[in-house]
Design a protein around this motif. Structure first.
Motif, mmCIF file in Angstrom:
data_model
loop_
_atom_site.group_PDB
_atom_site.id
_atom_site.type_symbol
_atom_site.label_atom_id
_atom_site.label_comp_id
_atom_site.label_asym_id
_atom_site.label_seq_id
_atom_site.Cartn_x
_atom_site.Cartn_y
_atom_site.Cartn_z
ATOM 1 N N SER A 87 -11.763 28.001 35.279
ATOM 2 C CA SER A 87 -13.052 27.805 35.962
ATOM 3 C C SER A 87 -13.906 26.773 35.226
ATOM 4 O O SER A 87 -14.550 25.916 35.848
ATOM 5 N N VAL A 88 -13.902 26.843 33.885
ATOM 6 C CA VAL A 88 -14.659 25.871 33.084
ATOM 7 C C VAL A 88 -14.037 24.485 33.232
ATOM 8 O O VAL A 88 -14.743 23.476 33.361
ATOM 9 N N ARG A 89 -12.710 24.441 33.243
ATOM 10 C CA ARG A 89 -12.027 23.147 33.347
ATOM 11 C C ARG A 89 -12.376 22.443 34.666
ATOM 12 O O ARG A 89 -12.695 21.252 34.674
ATOM 13 N N VAL A 90 -12.319 23.171 35.781
ATOM 14 C CA VAL A 90 -12.577 22.519 37.071
ATOM 15 C C VAL A 90 -14.049 22.131 37.187
ATOM 16 O O VAL A 90 -14.377 21.090 37.762
ATOM 17 N N LEU A 91 -14.937 22.938 36.596
ATOM 18 C CA LEU A 91 -16.357 22.572 36.591
ATOM 19 C C LEU A 91 -16.566 21.313 35.763
ATOM 20 O O LEU A 91 -17.373 20.446 36.124
ATOM 21 N N GLY A 92 -15.807 21.182 34.664
ATOM 22 C CA GLY A 92 -15.868 19.968 33.849
ATOM 23 C C GLY A 92 -15.490 18.738 34.656
ATOM 24 O O GLY A 92 -16.091 17.669 34.502
ATOM 25 N N ALA A 93 -14.491 18.887 35.539
ATOM 26 C CA ALA A 93 -14.070 17.760 36.393
ATOM 27 C C ALA A 93 -15.197 17.356 37.344
ATOM 28 O O ALA A 93 -15.414 16.162 37.599
ATOM 29 N N TRP A 94 -15.916 18.326 37.868
ATOM 30 C CA TRP A 94 -17.048 18.058 38.762
ATOM 31 C C TRP A 94 -18.192 17.395 37.995
ATOM 32 O O TRP A 94 -18.752 16.389 38.430
ATOM 33 N N MET A 95 -18.514 17.926 36.813
ATOM 34 C CA MET A 95 -19.602 17.383 35.989
ATOM 35 C C MET A 95 -19.295 15.947 35.546
ATOM 36 O O MET A 95 -20.202 15.134 35.371
ATOM 37 N N ALA A 96 -18.009 15.633 35.363
ATOM 38 C CA ALA A 96 -17.621 14.293 34.916
ATOM 39 C C ALA A 96 -17.901 13.243 35.972
ATOM 40 O O ALA A 96 -18.173 12.085 35.648
ATOM 41 N N GLU A 97 -17.850 13.635 37.237
ATOM 42 C CA GLU A 97 -17.951 12.658 38.329
ATOM 43 C C GLU A 97 -19.242 12.774 39.133
ATOM 44 O O GLU A 97 -19.795 11.787 39.584
ATOM 45 N N GLU A 98 -19.694 13.988 39.356
ATOM 46 C CA GLU A 98 -20.867 14.206 40.211
ATOM 47 C C GLU A 98 -22.043 14.632 39.340
ATOM 48 O O GLU A 98 -22.098 15.769 38.873
ATOM 49 N N THR A 99 -22.957 13.700 39.087
ATOM 50 C CA THR A 99 -24.031 13.964 38.128
ATOM 51 C C THR A 99 -25.358 14.353 38.774
ATOM 52 O O THR A 99 -26.271 14.779 38.086
ATOM 53 N N SER A 100 -25.462 14.197 40.082
ATOM 54 C CA SER A 100 -26.777 14.413 40.700
ATOM 55 C C SER A 100 -26.931 15.803 41.317
ATOM 56 O O SER A 100 -28.023 16.358 41.332
ATOM 57 N N SER A 101 -25.816 16.385 41.807
ATOM 58 C CA SER A 101 -25.957 17.679 42.483
ATOM 59 C C SER A 101 -25.794 18.840 41.510
ATOM 60 O O SER A 101 -25.181 18.694 40.453
ATOM 61 N N LEU A 102 -26.373 19.968 41.874
ATOM 62 C CA LEU A 102 -26.295 21.214 41.082
ATOM 63 C C LEU A 102 -26.830 21.035 39.660
ATOM 64 O O LEU A 102 -26.448 21.759 38.744
ATOM 65 N N LYS A 103 -27.734 20.057 39.461
ATOM 66 C CA LYS A 103 -28.205 19.750 38.110
ATOM 67 C C LYS A 103 -28.933 20.939 37.484
ATOM 68 O O LYS A 103 -28.707 21.277 36.318
ATOM 69 N N GLN A 104 -29.794 21.580 38.277
ATOM 70 C CA GLN A 104 -30.553 22.737 37.786
ATOM 71 C C GLN A 104 -29.602 23.852 37.363
ATOM 72 O O GLN A 104 -29.725 24.431 36.275
ATOM 73 N N GLU A 105 -28.619 24.145 38.229
ATOM 74 C CA GLU A 105 -27.677 25.233 37.944
ATOM 75 C C GLU A 105 -26.830 24.926 36.703
ATOM 76 O O GLU A 105 -26.571 25.813 35.879
#
Length: 711
Positions: A382-400
């Motif tokens: 779960s952490v790994r896949v979230l890392g993939a999202w954070m690496a590419e998508e920087t604007s959404s879910l920023k607060q969370e």
């Protein structure tokens, strides 16, 4: 006859077996031993032998007698030709139910015999032999040495052939192959790729043709036969298999399915993505719709499971959700792909929105995780896949994501510390026991996201307050040790290289945005010490040029802030570092023939060309940082003189056409030249003696002209 009469005795079989064991020990000739053996094997086949009795049988006859039976070519009168062989196999199958005996060298050296029996024609009289062979092979597979021995002694090929022949026990051959592949996939494919490919070809053909539940059963089997290496796309037979698997999955996922039918299909799709990325999905309308459907289904599954997590339900769904993570990661990559994209822009926008909702569910789930659950591999996934999202998508879910950062740092720290402890254990203790895998590197997957986040105020403050810089420094040191322990020969870019590059990027962000932290936190002094010693070692290795650029630029920028530290006061390590940094900066450009004229033009040096896209910004930043260091370190101009940089640069600028040197490059050169001329009369003299005034005027370097004109 008196022994054979026992066979029909309906009395106490246990007592009879004990009498037979006595005969086996005390037999006066082969006939007596053979007769007693018949009764023993009859009891064995009837399943009437407990562990104690099995050991007594072994103690009575050992491996010698079964070995003789296997090699004997003369059966008793009126008996089938393979009678002795069958008896020997039955005894070995009996012994193999004892794990200690199954791993014995006397069993392992009979693997070629087992293989031969699997490949021999099987009639109704010899099915029991085949069953015994499968029992022996299954037992060997479960031992420590077994898988390696099976692979090297040709069992993979024999099992493939047995399955393809479709004879007695071929289903057990497939099961054994799955077991072997799950333990030693790379070695199996390395040794027996053509045979395994033939099995995959048959399975994929059956999968495409099946119209009943067999299709879903094959979804469970097929992932075992999809190799991570070599890629199936490199082979025409492999490509045909992929085509059949794509069509079969498209049939399944395009239909209305129950949960039990959809889950295996998603897992099969994930195994194909892990092996081939999206290459198995054809370009065009049908392929793009299938890919979008696949990612959509994965996101729905993740949300259904994680948005309102029931502990019992989540436990049963971890495997399929992990497969969905693989599909989501592919979705991220495909949405960002610009060259030959599989998805239309509209599809990309829709999928990004759907994935955002799924990643919201992942974050929600991770926020519920308890301390005692941190060892669960599903948390890592779960952490790994979230890392993939954070690496590419920087604007959404920023607060969370900001709210989750304390957990992510703590989780990464825990796994890193456990990994460091595991590395310090003796080798014997490093053997992973079932249920307690060795710690994994969570930081590697979080680094790109952290690099983005340290460029922004709020997440950077959270990362600093959670102690991320100290953790990253420890990680940097560990990864540097890993890199230096490897061979210095050129190799493909490794995860260690990438981790060090990305960690350097994070530190660069902190140096630029939080200089006071760099000045006050001892972490950065330790980091500076490592950079001073590592750059001179790294720079001569041309395959590490990008990493060297990171180290040089980071070290120069930190040196400006830590100029007062003892390590930088003209020490040997400081002089070697700056010498290496000057070498890196000075060798980046050269003169080459200008195709548009008869003259010369400035160009990136041949040894830098392949990496220039990755190091261009670092080079300019490094030049700027070096210019800032020159007034702070009185001994630095001498290093530039020793490197004969001023002579080389003067010669370059005198030879090339001024039109070929862009303004940004002129500015970078001028900044360093001005500082050297101001700090050192000797540097100023060298520039002047090499027509510095003339080319300074030619390139519009007004600040340098003024500096050179001053007395």
């Amino acid at each position: 006859p008196r022994f054979l009469a026992m066979a029909s005795d309906s009395g106490d079989r246990h007592a009879t077996l004990k009498r037979c064991l006595g005969v086996l020990r005390d037999a006066r000739n082969d006939s007596e031993q053979f007769a007693a053996l018949l009764l023993v094997t009859k009891a064995v086949r009837a399943g009437e032998v407990d562990a104690k009795t099995r050991r007594q049988i072994f103690d009575a006859i050992g491996f010698t007698f079964p070995t003789r039976l296997l090699t004997s070519r003369q059966p008793p009168a009126d008996c089938p030709p393979h009678t002795f062989r069958a008896l020997g196999l039955t005894l070995l199958a009996c012994f193999c139910t004892d794990p200690e005996l199954a791993g014995h060298s006397q069993i392992l050296n009979k693997i070629p015999t087992f293989n031969d029996i699997l490949l021999s024609p099987c009639d109704t009289d010899s099915t029991s032999m085949v069953d015994d062979v499968y029992q022996c092979l299954s037992a060997v597979l479960a031992t420590a040495r077994g898988p390696r021995e099976l692979v090297t002694k040709g069992t993979v090929s024999a099992l493939c052939q047995a399955y393809l022949n479709g004879g007695h026990g071929s289903d057990r051959a497939l099961t054994l192959l799955m077991g072997l592949l799950s333990i030693a996939e790379a070695k199996c494919w390395q040794r027996d790729a053509p045979q395994l490919l033939a099995v995959l070809s048959k399975l994929s053909g059956d999968f495409l043709k099946a119209e009943d539940m067999t299709k879903f059963e094959l979804c469970e089997v097929l992932p075992h036969f999809v190799p991570l290496s070599p890629p199936l796309t490199e082979n025409s037979q492999g490509s045909k298999c992929l085509c059949r698997l794509y069509k079969g999955l498209a049939d399944i996922l395009g239909s209305k399915l129950s949960q039990s039918q959809r889950d295996p299909a998603l897992k099969l799709a994930a195994s194909l993505v892990q092996a081939c990325g999206a290459e198995w999905i054809p370009a065009g309308s049908a392929g793009s719709k299938f890919l979008a459907l696949l990612v959509n289904l994965a996101c729905v599954e993740v949300r259904l499971t994680l948005e309102e997590p029931d502990p019992v339900e989540v436990e049963g769904k971890k495997e399929v959700v992990t497969a969905c993570y693989v599909l989501m990661e592919m979705g991220i990559q495909e949405c960002l792909r610009e060259e030959n994209p599989l998805l239309e822009n509209v599809q990309k926008m829709q999928l990004m929105k759907i994935m955002e909702e799924a990643f919201g569910a992942v974050i929600f789930y991770l926020r519920q995780v308890k301390q005692e659950e941190l060892q669960d591999p599903f948390i890592f996934a779960s952490v790994r896949v979230l890392g993939a999202w954070m690496a590419e998508e920087t604007s959404s879910l920023k607060q969370e994501i900001c709210e989750l950062l304390p957990f992510l740092v703590d989780y990464a720290r825990k796994l890193f510390k456990e990994g460091s402890q595991a590395e310090s254990l003796p080798q014997a203790e490093l053997v992973s026991t079932e249920g307690s895998p060795l710690p994994q590197d969570a930081l590697r997957f979080l680094l790109p996201g952290f690099c983005h986040l340290t460029a922004e105020d709020r997440p950077r403050d959270i990362l600093i307050s959670e102690g991320a810089p100290a953790l990253l420094c420890e990680y940097f040191l560990q990864q540097w040790e890993v890199l230096t322990s490897k061979s210095s020969t050129p190799a493909p870019l490794t995860s260690t290289d990438m981790s060090l590059q990305t960690t350097s990027g994070i530190f660069l962000n902190l140096v630029v945005t939080a200089p006071d932290l760099v000045r006050q936190d001892k972490t950065f002094s330790s980091l500076m010490d490592v950079l001073l010693k590592s750059l001179p070692l790294l720079l001569p290795q041309k395959h590490h040029l990008v990493l060297a650029a990171n180290f040089a630029t980071l070290g120069l920028m930190m040196a400006r802030i830590l100029a007062g530290s003892a390590a930088l006061q003209g020490t040997q390590s400081a002089k070697e570092f700056f010498g290496a940094a000057i070498h890196f900066l000075s060798q980046a450009h050269t003169a080459q023939a200008d195709p548009s004229s008869d003259g010369l033009a400035v160009a990136v040096s041949p040894s830098y060309v392949s990496a220039w896209d990755d190091i261009r910004e670092l080079w300019f930043l490094g030049m700027q940082a070096l210019a800032g260091c020159i007034p702070l370190f009185p001994w630095l101009p001498q290093a530039a003189l020793q490197a004969r940089w001023l002579e080389g640069l003067s010669q370059l600028l005198s030879r090339v056409s001024p039109a070929s040197v862009d303004f940004e490059l002129i500015t970078a050169f001028q900044a360093v030249l001005v500082e050297l001329a101001r700090a050192s009369e000797q540097c100023r003299s060298v520039i002047l003696s090499h027509h510095g005034t003339e080319w300074a005027n030619l390139y519009g370097m007004a600040a340098l002209e003024q500096c050179l004109a001053e007395q």
